[in-house]
Design a protein around this motif. Sequence first.
Motif, PDB file in Angstrom:
ATOM      1  N   GLU A  52       0.818  -1.244   0.006  1.00  0.00           N
ATOM      2  CA  GLU A  52       0.071  -0.081   0.174  1.00  0.00           C
ATOM      3  C   GLU A  52       0.948   1.285  -0.061  1.00  0.00           C
ATOM      4  OE1 GLU A  52      -3.330   2.162   2.675  1.00  0.00           O
ATOM      5  OE2 GLU A  52      -2.418   0.314   3.323  1.00  0.00           O
ATOM      6  N   ALA A  53       1.997   1.236   0.970  1.00  0.00           N
ATOM      7  CA  ALA A  53       2.975   2.458   0.845  1.00  0.00           C
ATOM      8  C   ALA A  53       3.571   2.739  -0.453  1.00  0.00           C
ATOM      9  CB  ALA A  53       3.995   1.912   2.039  1.00  0.00           C
ATOM     10  N   LYS A  54       3.977   1.474  -1.150  1.00  0.00           N
ATOM     11  CA  LYS A  54       4.555   1.765  -2.632  1.00  0.00           C
ATOM     12  C   LYS A  54       3.537   2.587  -3.548  1.00  0.00           C
ATOM     13  CE  LYS A  54       8.190  -1.800  -1.790  1.00  0.00           C
ATOM     14  NZ  LYS A  54       8.819  -2.889  -2.181  1.00  0.00           N
ATOM     15  N   LYS A  55       2.402   2.047  -3.526  1.00  0.00           N
ATOM     16  CA  LYS A  55       1.282   2.596  -4.544  1.00  0.00           C
ATOM     17  C   LYS A  55       1.075   3.937  -4.178  1.00  0.00           C
ATOM     18  CE  LYS A  55      -1.220  -1.700  -5.227  1.00  0.00           C
ATOM     19  NZ  LYS A  55      -2.592  -2.381  -5.030  1.00  0.00           N
ATOM     20  N   LEU A  56       1.366   4.225  -2.721  1.00  0.00           N
ATOM     21  CA  LEU A  56       1.003   5.809  -2.215  1.00  0.00           C
ATOM     22  C   LEU A  56       2.148   6.563  -2.795  1.00  0.00           C
ATOM     23  CD1 LEU A  56      -0.567   7.817  -0.706  1.00  0.00           C
ATOM     24  CD2 LEU A  56       0.870   7.074   1.410  1.00  0.00           C
ATOM     25  N   ALA A  57       3.261   5.917  -2.736  1.00  0.00           N
ATOM     26  CA  ALA A  57       4.481   6.653  -3.164  1.00  0.00           C
ATOM     27  C   ALA A  57       4.434   7.087  -4.560  1.00  0.00           C
ATOM     28  CB  ALA A  57       5.832   5.968  -3.117  1.00  0.00           C
ATOM     29  N   GLU A  58       3.772   6.134  -5.319  1.00  0.00           N
ATOM     30  CA  GLU A  58       3.562   6.333  -6.733  1.00  0.00           C
ATOM     31  C   GLU A  58       2.624   7.435  -7.085  1.00  0.00           C
ATOM     32  OE1 GLU A  58       2.223   2.729  -8.738  1.00  0.00           O
ATOM     33  OE2 GLU A  58       4.166   1.684  -8.663  1.00  0.00           O
ATOM     34  N   THR A  59       1.541   7.639  -6.159  1.00  0.00           N
ATOM     35  CA  THR A  59       0.463   8.567  -6.314  1.00  0.00           C
ATOM     36  C   THR A  59       1.284  10.099  -6.015  1.00  0.00           C
ATOM     37  OG1 THR A  59      -1.248   6.992  -5.836  1.00  0.00           O
ATOM     38  CG2 THR A  59      -1.862   9.556  -5.625  1.00  0.00           C
ATOM     39  N   TRP A  60       2.032   9.842  -5.014  1.00  0.00           N
ATOM     40  CA  TRP A  60       2.603  11.179  -4.484  1.00  0.00           C
ATOM     41  C   TRP A  60       3.507  11.738  -5.460  1.00  0.00           C
ATOM     42  CZ3 TRP A  60       2.871  13.932   0.372  1.00  0.00           C
ATOM     43  CH2 TRP A  60       3.903  14.959   0.710  1.00  0.00           C
ATOM     44  N   THR A  61       4.074  10.799  -6.423  1.00  0.00           N
ATOM     45  CA  THR A  61       5.012  11.286  -7.448  1.00  0.00           C
ATOM     46  C   THR A  61       4.352  12.055  -8.420  1.00  0.00           C
ATOM     47  OG1 THR A  61       6.637   9.477  -6.945  1.00  0.00           O
ATOM     48  CG2 THR A  61       6.669  10.421  -9.171  1.00  0.00           C
ATOM     49  N   ALA A  62       3.064  11.598  -8.803  1.00  0.00           N
ATOM     50  CA  ALA A  62       2.448  11.798  -9.862  1.00  0.00           C
ATOM     51  C   ALA A  62       1.610  13.233  -9.378  1.00  0.00           C
ATOM     52  CB  ALA A  62       1.098  10.896 -10.478  1.00  0.00           C
ATOM     53  N   THR A  63       1.467  13.579  -8.365  1.00  0.00           N
ATOM     54  CA  THR A  63       0.618  14.456  -7.932  1.00  0.00           C
ATOM     55  C   THR A  63       1.423  15.698  -7.328  1.00  0.00           C
ATOM     56  OG1 THR A  63       0.008  13.410  -5.821  1.00  0.00           O
ATOM     57  CG2 THR A  63      -1.368  13.298  -7.771  1.00  0.00           C
ATOM     58  N   HIS A  64       2.650  15.628  -6.912  1.00  0.00           N
ATOM     59  CA  HIS A  64       3.470  16.574  -6.355  1.00  0.00           C
ATOM     60  C   HIS A  64       4.469  17.202  -7.280  1.00  0.00           C
ATOM     61  CE1 HIS A  64       0.952  14.896  -3.154  1.00  0.00           C
ATOM     62  NE2 HIS A  64       1.169  15.976  -2.298  1.00  0.00           N
ATOM     63  N   PRO A  65       5.347  18.086  -6.692  1.00  0.00           N
ATOM     64  CA  PRO A  65       6.419  18.630  -7.405  1.00  0.00           C
ATOM     65  C   PRO A  65       7.634  17.474  -7.229  1.00  0.00           C
ATOM     66  CG  PRO A  65       5.782  20.414  -6.083  1.00  0.00           C
ATOM     67  CD  PRO A  65       4.922  19.096  -5.685  1.00  0.00           C
ATOM     68  N   PRO A  66       8.663  17.580  -8.558  1.00  0.00           N
ATOM     69  CA  PRO A  66       9.510  16.500  -8.392  1.00  0.00           C
ATOM     70  C   PRO A  66      10.642  16.604  -6.820  1.00  0.00           C
ATOM     71  CG  PRO A  66       9.865  18.167 -10.031  1.00  0.00           C
ATOM     72  CD  PRO A  66       8.839  18.287  -9.406  1.00  0.00           C
ATOM     73  N   LEU A  67      11.138  15.543  -6.475  1.00  0.00           N
ATOM     74  CA  LEU A  67      11.982  15.584  -5.383  1.00  0.00           C
ATOM     75  C   LEU A  67      13.242  16.532  -6.109  1.00  0.00           C
ATOM     76  CD1 LEU A  67      12.174  11.697  -4.368  1.00  0.00           C
ATOM     77  CD2 LEU A  67      10.778  13.542  -3.383  1.00  0.00           C
ATOM     78  N   SER A  68      13.706  17.299  -4.855  1.00  0.00           N
ATOM     79  CA  SER A  68      14.910  18.217  -5.249  1.00  0.00           C
ATOM     80  C   SER A  68      15.726  18.448  -3.720  1.00  0.00           C
ATOM     81  CB  SER A  68      14.296  19.410  -5.678  1.00  0.00           C
ATOM     82  OG  SER A  68      15.295  20.581  -6.072  1.00  0.00           O
ATOM     83  N   PHE A  69      16.902  18.474  -4.127  1.00  0.00           N
ATOM     84  CA  PHE A  69      17.711  18.807  -2.988  1.00  0.00           C
ATOM     85  C   PHE A  69      17.855  20.446  -2.964  1.00  0.00           C
ATOM     86  CE2 PHE A  69      19.479  14.895  -3.644  1.00  0.00           C
ATOM     87  CZ  PHE A  69      19.413  14.472  -2.341  1.00  0.00           C
ATOM     88  N   PHE A  70      17.334  21.318  -3.826  1.00  0.00           N
ATOM     89  CA  PHE A  70      17.250  22.649  -4.238  1.00  0.00           C
ATOM     90  C   PHE A  70      18.618  23.294  -3.883  1.00  0.00           C
ATOM     91  CE2 PHE A  70      12.779  22.086  -3.389  1.00  0.00           C
ATOM     92  CZ  PHE A  70      12.097  22.491  -4.429  1.00  0.00           C
ATOM     93  N   PRO A  71      19.764  22.732  -4.780  1.00  0.00           N
ATOM     94  CA  PRO A  71      21.039  23.333  -4.734  1.00  0.00           C
ATOM     95  C   PRO A  71      20.934  24.725  -5.108  1.00  0.00           C
ATOM     96  CG  PRO A  71      20.830  22.036  -6.774  1.00  0.00           C
ATOM     97  CD  PRO A  71      19.331  21.922  -5.898  1.00  0.00           C
ATOM     98  N   GLU A  72      22.198  25.458  -4.719  1.00  0.00           N
ATOM     99  CA  GLU A  72      22.168  26.813  -4.969  1.00  0.00           C
ATOM    100  C   GLU A  72      22.414  27.057  -6.667  1.00  0.00           C
ATOM    101  OE1 GLU A  72      22.317  29.780  -3.081  1.00  0.00           O
ATOM    102  OE2 GLU A  72      21.448  28.372  -1.494  1.00  0.00           O
ATOM    103  N   LYS A  73      21.844  27.765  -7.124  1.00  0.00           N
ATOM    104  CA  LYS A  73      22.072  27.808  -8.629  1.00  0.00           C
ATOM    105  C   LYS A  73      23.604  28.117  -8.917  1.00  0.00           C
ATOM    106  CE  LYS A  73      20.069  30.018 -12.785  1.00  0.00           C
ATOM    107  NZ  LYS A  73      19.049  30.862 -13.602  1.00  0.00           N
ATOM    108  N   LEU A  74      24.210  28.930  -8.340  1.00  0.00           N
ATOM    109  CA  LEU A  74      25.627  29.460  -8.548  1.00  0.00           C
ATOM    110  C   LEU A  74      26.331  28.332  -7.594  1.00  0.00           C
ATOM    111  CD1 LEU A  74      26.072  32.999  -8.435  1.00  0.00           C
ATOM    112  CD2 LEU A  74      26.566  31.487 -10.216  1.00  0.00           C
TER     113      LEU A  74
END
Length: 324
Positions: A300-322
């Motif tokens: 169930e958790a893995k299916k929820l992870a798939e749903t999260w990926t489809a409905t939320h912004p992509p994962l990011s570390f938000f590195p400094e642009k420079l």
Amino acid sequence: MIKKSLLTALLIIAFANPVSAELSSEQQAAKTQGIIFYNQYKSVSATPFLTIGAEAGDQEAQYYLGESLRRKNHFMNPEARKWYEASAEQGDLYAMIQLGRNDDDLCKKLKNCAPEQKEPVEWLKQAQSIAKPKAENGDAESMYIMYELTVDKNWLKRAAEAGHPIAQYWMGITEKQGEGFFLPWQRQDSIEKWFKASAEGGYPKGMREYAILLGEKNDIEGYRQWNEKSALTGYASTIFEYGSDLAHEPDLYGYPLDVVKGYALIYLLKELDGGGGMQADVKDQLQKISSKITPEQIIEAKKLAETWTATHPPLSFFPEKLSR
């Protein structure tokens, strides 16, 4: 609540430059995917996607392609320089700064730089000649760029006061580290002011710092609110913390136990295998949560992870642009 326009921007990268070339929908999709990979420290994966936008003339794709190639090779090779220069020639200040900061250019080590190649100081002067008038005219991002160019803390403060969320975050960080002169009871108020402003401006790292600060003040509800908001932007660090909180590994902030969602959020982070140093912690945390979850709940958790990926912004570390 994060404004829709800002949340859309976070899907690509915070505070990006305007598009410099008219891209087809396929080229734009490739560029977007390339920047997503770059923000996940997957330079090798990012390169072919960014190449599509760069070759189409998009200055932002050119900049990030230069970044990816430099990070992948750990130095400024001729191909990375080519794309930085292409971006800089279109007026990209970040590309100019990276060219100006460069002290590891391969051609210098081999003593075979092209005679027409600009010296780093020339790029820095050009960037400053463009950014300074805009900064003096009130443009917050240009003020922040002036700080990057000069390391003059006054420019950082001016950018923060003008509402630049990343500058506000760094004002909070530097004051937290002891910079600036304050009466003892004033420093913490100033730190809180900057992190709150950065959080409200939509910067995920600012949200996380503000959440931590509120937690230290025993404002548990405030911590939960801002930690979850940061996680909803895709910021890897707060997704890890939010998932751990929900699974009570450990139970620090009184979240109702939700091992399925907690497992799902930590499981999401297995995707971040290109860098960032999270995988050991992710593996360890999943093992801990597995001890209190059934095989059916894991499915169930893995299916929820798939749903999260489809409905939320992509994962990011938000590195400094420079990047350095």
